[in-house]
Structures are given as structure tokens and as C-alpha cells.
Design a protein around this motif. Structure first.
Motif, PDB file in Angstrom:
ATOM      1  N   PRO A  24      30.523  62.814  28.438  1.00  0.00           N
ATOM      2  CA  PRO A  24      31.846  62.185  28.489  1.00  0.00           C
ATOM      3  C   PRO A  24      32.151  61.677  29.898  1.00  0.00           C
ATOM      4  O   PRO A  24      31.696  62.253  30.889  1.00  0.00           O
ATOM      5  CB  PRO A  24      32.795  63.323  28.111  1.00  0.00           C
ATOM      6  N   PHE A  25      32.933  60.633  29.958  1.00  0.00           N
ATOM      7  CA  PHE A  25      33.310  60.067  31.255  1.00  0.00           C
ATOM      8  C   PHE A  25      34.154  61.062  32.038  1.00  0.00           C
ATOM      9  O   PHE A  25      35.064  61.685  31.501  1.00  0.00           O
ATOM     10  CB  PHE A  25      34.104  58.766  31.062  1.00  0.00           C
ATOM     11  N   THR A  26      33.808  61.220  33.305  1.00  0.00           N
ATOM     12  CA  THR A  26      34.599  62.020  34.231  1.00  0.00           C
ATOM     13  C   THR A  26      34.772  61.228  35.521  1.00  0.00           C
ATOM     14  O   THR A  26      33.963  60.336  35.821  1.00  0.00           O
ATOM     15  CB  THR A  26      33.910  63.360  34.575  1.00  0.00           C
ATOM     16  N   LYS A  50      37.545  52.804  38.402  1.00  0.00           N
ATOM     17  CA  LYS A  50      36.741  51.728  37.807  1.00  0.00           C
ATOM     18  C   LYS A  50      35.311  51.778  38.326  1.00  0.00           C
ATOM     19  O   LYS A  50      34.349  51.573  37.577  1.00  0.00           O
ATOM     20  CB  LYS A  50      37.366  50.370  38.115  1.00  0.00           C
ATOM     21  N   HIS A  51      35.164  52.082  39.604  1.00  0.00           N
ATOM     22  CA  HIS A  51      33.837  52.213  40.214  1.00  0.00           C
ATOM     23  C   HIS A  51      33.102  53.416  39.607  1.00  0.00           C
ATOM     24  O   HIS A  51      31.904  53.325  39.299  1.00  0.00           O
ATOM     25  CB  HIS A  51      34.001  52.375  41.729  1.00  0.00           C
ATOM     26  N   ASP A  52      33.820  54.514  39.402  1.00  0.00           N
ATOM     27  CA  ASP A  52      33.208  55.685  38.758  1.00  0.00           C
ATOM     28  C   ASP A  52      32.728  55.344  37.352  1.00  0.00           C
ATOM     29  O   ASP A  52      31.685  55.831  36.912  1.00  0.00           O
ATOM     30  CB  ASP A  52      34.195  56.850  38.694  1.00  0.00           C
ATOM     31  N   TYR A  53      33.475  54.537  36.648  1.00  0.00           N
ATOM     32  CA  TYR A  53      33.059  54.132  35.299  1.00  0.00           C
ATOM     33  C   TYR A  53      31.711  53.409  35.357  1.00  0.00           C
ATOM     34  O   TYR A  53      30.803  53.714  34.574  1.00  0.00           O
ATOM     35  CB  TYR A  53      34.130  53.239  34.652  1.00  0.00           C
ATOM     36  N   ALA A  54      31.571  52.495  36.292  1.00  0.00           N
ATOM     37  CA  ALA A  54      30.298  51.780  36.437  1.00  0.00           C
ATOM     38  C   ALA A  54      29.179  52.754  36.802  1.00  0.00           C
ATOM     39  O   ALA A  54      28.064  52.661  36.271  1.00  0.00           O
ATOM     40  CB  ALA A  54      30.418  50.684  37.493  1.00  0.00           C
ATOM     41  N   TYR A  55      29.469  53.697  37.698  1.00  0.00           N
ATOM     42  CA  TYR A  55      28.452  54.665  38.111  1.00  0.00           C
ATOM     43  C   TYR A  55      28.108  55.625  36.972  1.00  0.00           C
ATOM     44  O   TYR A  55      26.964  56.027  36.819  1.00  0.00           O
ATOM     45  CB  TYR A  55      28.943  55.452  39.339  1.00  0.00           C
ATOM     46  N   GLU A  61      19.619  48.266  39.406  1.00  0.00           N
ATOM     47  CA  GLU A  61      19.986  48.272  40.822  1.00  0.00           C
ATOM     48  C   GLU A  61      20.965  47.141  41.135  1.00  0.00           C
ATOM     49  O   GLU A  61      21.903  47.310  41.911  1.00  0.00           O
ATOM     50  CB  GLU A  61      18.726  48.148  41.675  1.00  0.00           C
ATOM     51  N   GLY A  62      20.774  45.991  40.504  1.00  0.00           N
ATOM     52  CA  GLY A  62      21.698  44.867  40.688  1.00  0.00           C
ATOM     53  C   GLY A  62      23.091  45.179  40.172  1.00  0.00           C
ATOM     54  O   GLY A  62      24.089  44.772  40.775  1.00  0.00           O
ATOM     55  N   GLN A  63      23.169  45.896  39.062  1.00  0.00           N
ATOM     56  CA  GLN A  63      24.473  46.290  38.529  1.00  0.00           C
ATOM     57  C   GLN A  63      25.173  47.267  39.471  1.00  0.00           C
ATOM     58  O   GLN A  63      26.391  47.214  39.619  1.00  0.00           O
ATOM     59  CB  GLN A  63      24.305  46.902  37.138  1.00  0.00           C
ATOM     60  N   ARG A  64      24.407  48.123  40.123  1.00  0.00           N
ATOM     61  CA  ARG A  64      25.010  49.039  41.100  1.00  0.00           C
ATOM     62  C   ARG A  64      25.567  48.258  42.281  1.00  0.00           C
ATOM     63  O   ARG A  64      26.694  48.500  42.723  1.00  0.00           O
ATOM     64  CB  ARG A  64      23.985  50.064  41.585  1.00  0.00           C
ATOM     65  N   GLU A  65      24.804  47.302  42.778  1.00  0.00           N
ATOM     66  CA  GLU A  65      25.282  46.504  43.914  1.00  0.00           C
ATOM     67  C   GLU A  65      26.558  45.754  43.533  1.00  0.00           C
ATOM     68  O   GLU A  65      27.515  45.703  44.304  1.00  0.00           O
ATOM     69  CB  GLU A  65      24.202  45.529  44.368  1.00  0.00           C
ATOM     70  N   PHE A  66      26.588  45.190  42.334  1.00  0.00           N
ATOM     71  CA  PHE A  66      27.774  44.480  41.848  1.00  0.00           C
ATOM     72  C   PHE A  66      28.974  45.433  41.791  1.00  0.00           C
ATOM     73  O   PHE A  66      30.079  45.078  42.202  1.00  0.00           O
ATOM     74  CB  PHE A  66      27.497  43.877  40.468  1.00  0.00           C
ATOM     75  N   ALA A  67      28.770  46.661  41.282  1.00  0.00           N
ATOM     76  CA  ALA A  67      29.851  47.644  41.189  1.00  0.00           C
ATOM     77  C   ALA A  67      30.371  48.023  42.573  1.00  0.00           C
ATOM     78  O   ALA A  67      31.580  48.147  42.781  1.00  0.00           O
ATOM     79  CB  ALA A  67      29.366  48.895  40.451  1.00  0.00           C
TER      80      ALA A  67
END
Length: 144
Positions: A24-26, A50-55, A61-67
Motif C-alpha cells: 500500500p502507498f505510504t 506527489k514525489h513519494d507516489y512516483a517513488y 531511471e528516466g522516470q525517476r529523473e522526471f519525478a
């Protein structure tokens, strides 16, 4: 013998599903960083959630950089350019997927997933868990 194997499979399957499935999301807000300043102690917390949701959901790796860049933009849009630069540096240095932390890239998945694009089944798991994330965002908005 066959019945025992089937019974064992039925007993073990839920455990294995939990080990490989999306938790579950935390969120802990702005991990190891204040959620805001002295005047507004949650000023940029929504950016961090919102950043935690992406993480949490992880990905490439590109999605992490975008986040990470989205976090920086979000905080900068609040008029906090220096804070946003510090936050970007922090997440770039400390948010990699191979750190054994609760805030690493892809923390919703079992440890050592690394950088991987989500497959269709994993995207479905994210979609199912998305309602939890949206409820959290809604409750944060109501508090402000």
C-alpha cells in the motif's frame, strides 16, 4: 502426495504474492527534510507526497529523473528556489533504488527491484492502489 503439494501451493501462494506485490502507498512527507518553513510548516508537503507516489511505484531511471525534477519545479513554483535546489540534490543523491531505505526509488516493491519499467500486471496493481493515494491527497487538501 498430490493433495499435499496442492495444499502447500495454496498456503504458500498468498505469502509469495505479498512478497512480490505492490505494498500500500505510504508517505512520510518530505523524507529527512522539513515539510515547510516556520510560517507554514506544510508549505511544500503536497509536492513531497506527489514525489513519494512516483517513488513508491518506481519505474525506469528516466522516470525517476522526471519525478525529481517535478519535485524541484513544484517547490520552486511556491517561490522557494533555493529550497527546491537543495531538495533536488538530496533526492538525486539519496533516493536511488539500491539503498535499503523506506524512501528509495520503487519502495512499494520488494527491495532490489532496481530500475524497471512496470509491466501490465504491475500497472494494474498501481491502479488498484491509486485510490489510497488519492484519498491521502484529498485529506491533505482538506487540512490546508
Amino acid at each position: 502426495m498430490k493433495k499435499a503439494a496442492i495444499l502447500l501451493a495454496l498456503l504458500v501462494t498468498p505469502v509469495l504474492a505479498d512478497e512480490v506485490g505492490l505494498k500500500p502507498f505510504t508517505t512520510d512527507g518530505c523524507s529527512l527534510f522539513p515539510d515547510g518553513d516556520q510560517e507554514d510548516n506544510s508549505k511544500w508537503m503536497a509536492c513531497c507526497v506527489k514525489h513519494d507516489y512516483a517513488y513508491w511505484k518506481g519505474g525506469t531511471e528516466g522516470q525517476r529523473e522526471f519525478a525529481d525534477l517535478a519535485l524541484q519545479r513544484c517547490v520552486a513554483d511556491l517561490g522557494e528556489n533555493s529550497i527546491s535546489a537543495m531538495m533536488l540534490l538530496g533526492v538525486r543523491l539519496g533516493g536511488g533504488p539500491y539503498y535499503p531505505t523506506s524512501y528509495r526509488w520503487g519502495y512499494g516493491w520488494p527491495y532490489l527491484r532496481g530500475y524497471q519499467a512496470l509491466n501490465d500486471e504491475e500497472k494494474a496493481q498501481v491502479k488498484l492502489r491509486m485510490s489510497e493515494f488519492l484519498a491521502l491527497i484529498e485529506s491533505l487538501a482538506e487540512e490546508q
